[in-house]
Scaffold this motif. Structure first.
Motif, short mmCIF file in Angstrom:
data_model
loop_
_atom_site.label_atom_id
_atom_site.label_comp_id
_atom_site.label_asym_id
_atom_site.label_seq_id
_atom_site.Cartn_x
_atom_site.Cartn_y
_atom_site.Cartn_z
N TYR A 225 7.85 8.00 -5.54
CA TYR A 225 6.76 8.63 -6.29
C TYR A 225 5.12 7.92 -6.30
O TYR A 225 4.44 8.38 -7.13
N GLY A 226 4.97 7.39 -5.16
CA GLY A 226 3.79 6.95 -5.10
C GLY A 226 3.10 5.57 -5.56
O GLY A 226 2.02 5.52 -5.88
N SER A 227 4.15 4.89 -5.75
CA SER A 227 3.78 3.51 -6.26
C SER A 227 2.86 2.78 -5.27
O SER A 227 3.10 3.00 -4.17
N THR A 228 1.86 2.10 -6.05
CA THR A 228 0.90 1.29 -5.12
C THR A 228 1.16 -0.04 -5.26
O THR A 228 0.53 -1.14 -4.83
N MET A 229 1.84 -0.43 -6.20
CA MET A 229 2.19 -1.59 -6.74
C MET A 229 3.35 -2.09 -7.61
O MET A 229 4.05 -1.34 -8.28
N VAL A 230 4.29 -2.70 -6.88
CA VAL A 230 5.63 -3.15 -7.40
C VAL A 230 5.76 -4.40 -8.08
O VAL A 230 5.20 -5.29 -7.74
N ARG A 231 6.61 -4.45 -9.17
CA ARG A 231 6.45 -5.66 -10.08
C ARG A 231 8.09 -6.11 -10.02
O ARG A 231 8.86 -5.59 -10.70
N ILE A 232 8.23 -7.05 -9.11
CA ILE A 232 9.69 -7.48 -9.04
C ILE A 232 9.77 -9.03 -9.38
O ILE A 232 9.28 -9.83 -8.84
N GLY A 233 10.83 -9.23 -10.37
CA GLY A 233 11.12 -10.54 -10.83
C GLY A 233 12.58 -10.86 -10.06
O GLY A 233 12.54 -11.74 -9.17
#
Ligand SMILES: *Cc1c(COP(=O)(O)O)cnc(C)c1O
Length: 241
Positions: A225-233
């Motif tokens: 869906y076009g994410s430019t930034m993923v927040r992965i914990g």
């Protein structure tokens, strides 16, 4: 393990997608390990914890006699931010991803103007089904950008000029569910709001480039869906204690 996961993510993520490592609830050692693997952006969700980590880094620098140790680390804030905690957060972060109310936005503008700073923010719309989630209605976001681009129609509710804020994009979370169709529809809604902002406010579009969607369990979908930034914990650091 941290290193392997970061390498794997870096090889898997398209070059247009920034990896933000969510280090909340994990010790500073884990951040250092990720840093050694090349990770530079870390996100925290609680002011107290962010500040403790910033201080820990300062301590380490003086212990090691290396004032430049981890000098290029960047902190993002991704949690609910109360206005009385702004001072603990804003001096240290390069981006506040979780601006979820007009009251918070106004407080950031006031702080930034008083401190002669420009604060980078993402606006967080409310799309997920959970009742408790904070966030803006899409129309509120358009009104804010209208005020910020100096196009507020006369007679509209009074808004600050937001001249000490740089609007960088949208941050969102999908509903907490296993149903892929629900997650997809939330990501689609977030993507549409992001696109609408860029279309309606072309003067802001050069800065308004970030769509921060996707976490450990749903980032491959978010990228569709076009994410430019993923927040992965948890995928990087393990489950939170
Ligand atoms: C904790 C958190 C994340 C990371 O979640 P994981 O499932 O551990 O990857 C991402 N975004 C926000 C806003 C969070 O609070």
């Amino acid at each position: 393990m941290i290193k392997e996961t970061i390498n794997k993510l870096n090889s898997e993520l398209p070059s247009t997608v920034e990896l933000v490592a969510v280090s909340k609830f994990h010790p500073f050692d884990a951040i250092e390990e990720a840093y050694r693997a090349g990770q530079r952006i870390f996100a925290e969700s609680r002011p107290q914890e962010l500040l403790a980590k910033v201080k820990r880094l300062e301590e380490l620098r003086s212990e090691r006699g290396e004032p430049e140790y981890m000098a290029d680390v960047q902190w993002h804030f991704i949690g609910h931010l109360q206005t009385n905690k702004l001072k603990m957060v804003l001096p240290y972060v390069s981006l506040v991803q979780s601006v979820d109310s007009l009251r918070l936005l106004d407080a950031i503008q006031t702080w930034a103007a008083a401190n002669e700073r420009v604060v980078n923010v993402l606006l967080e719309p409310h799309v997920a089904a959970e009742q408790t989630k904070q966030g803006f209605m899409p129309e509120e976001i358009y009104s804010i950008l209208e005020a910020a681009s100096g196009r507020s129609p006369e007679g509209s509710a009074e808004m600050l000029p937001y001249d000490s804020i740089c609007f960088r994009g949208i941050m969102g979370m999908a509903t907490f569910t296993d149903e892929e169709a629900v997650i997809r529809s939330d990501f689609l809604a977030l993507r549409s709001i992001f696109d609408q902002c860029r279309i309606r406010f072309p003067s802001m579009a050069p800065d308004f480039t970030e769509l921060s969607i996707g976490m450990s369990d749903d980032y491959p979908l978010a990228i569709e869906y076009g994410s430019t930034m993923v927040r992965i914990g948890s995928m990087i650091f393990g489950s939170r204690i």
